[in-house]
Design a protein around this motif. Structure first.
Motif, PDB file in Angstrom:
ATOM      1  N   LYS A  75       0.831  -1.197   0.000  1.00 25.88           N
ATOM      2  CA  LYS A  75       0.000   0.000   0.000  1.00 25.88           C
ATOM      3  C   LYS A  75       0.870   1.252   0.000  1.00 25.88           C
ATOM      4  N   ASP A  76       0.434   2.271  -0.711  1.00 24.87           N
ATOM      5  CA  ASP A  76       1.060   3.579  -0.763  1.00 24.87           C
ATOM      6  C   ASP A  76       2.447   3.570  -1.390  1.00 24.87           C
ATOM      7  N   GLN A  77       2.653   2.663  -2.337  1.00 28.35           N
ATOM      8  CA  GLN A  77       3.881   2.651  -3.122  1.00 28.35           C
ATOM      9  C   GLN A  77       3.500   2.510  -4.588  1.00 28.35           C
ATOM     10  N   ARG A 108       0.616   5.856  -7.582  1.00 22.68           N
ATOM     11  CA  ARG A 108       0.695   5.417  -6.180  1.00 22.68           C
ATOM     12  C   ARG A 108      -0.575   4.628  -5.865  1.00 22.68           C
ATOM     13  N   VAL A 110      -3.145   3.135  -3.393  1.00 23.06           N
ATOM     14  CA  VAL A 110      -3.587   3.336  -2.011  1.00 23.06           C
ATOM     15  C   VAL A 110      -4.830   2.510  -1.675  1.00 23.06           C
TER      16      VAL A 110
END
Length: 181
Positions: A75-77, A108, A110
């Motif tokens: 997550k969040d990459q 990104r 998410v």
């Protein structure tokens, strides 16, 4: 047993971060430490672990909106940061892959994401039109998607021969059909 002290340790669940404990039915987590001592109340209580998911699914869909592949990402990459490869296809059924719609390796991630492909019909246009006089002619094909492999075929080798590069050579008098696929 009522007023008994109980130690709850943080359970380990892959791809999730432990956030604490809550009473079943409650939305509030308490004590986010790795373990907590709880005194059993006078009523029956069920404690539930609270988690936050650390990964997201990215679903890639085909020409008929069928799921082709799912990739689990952190997550969040971005894909680039994780060193992941975006799946690529050439042909699915009778449709040709032309890239992913509104998606890049630097988006990104998410939340769970659906990615749809650009799919088209294979098309080939050949220089020379419907008829070409044979000399030292090489046929060229413009394809969608660009760069698609073209296979050449002569339907009458006694009149014309075509090699794998589209170069045609007369082998006899008359008309013949050459196919590009």
């Amino acid at each position: 047993k009522y007023k008994t002290s109980l130690k709850l340790s943080a359970p380990n669940l892959p791809n999730y971060e432990f956030l604490g404990w809550k009473e079943q039915g409650s939305s509030n987590c308490f004590n986010k430490n790795n373990s907590v001592n709880i005194t059993i109340p006078a009523k029956n209580v069920t404690y539930v672990a609270c988690y936050k998911k650390l990964t997201c699914d990215v679903h890639f869909f085909g020409p008929n909106n069928e799921l082709l592949k799912t990739i689990v990402v952190n997550k969040d990459q971005t894909f680039s940061e994780q060193g992941l490869t975006v799946p690529s296809y050439t042909v699915v059924g009778d449709k040709v892959f032309g890239g992913w719609r509104d998606f890049s390796k630097d988006i990104r991630i998410v939340e769970t994401t659906k990615v749809y492909g650009n799919w088209g019909n294979l098309s080939i246009s050949i220089n020379g039109g419907a008829q070409t006089n044979v000399g030292a002619t090489t046929l060229t094909a413009t394809t969608y998607p660009a760069g698609a492999k073209v296979t050449w075929r002569s339907y009458d080798g006694s009149k014309v021969y075509v090699d794998s590069n589209g170069r045609i050579t007369a082998t006899g008098a008359g008309n013949a059909i050459i196919e590009a696929s």
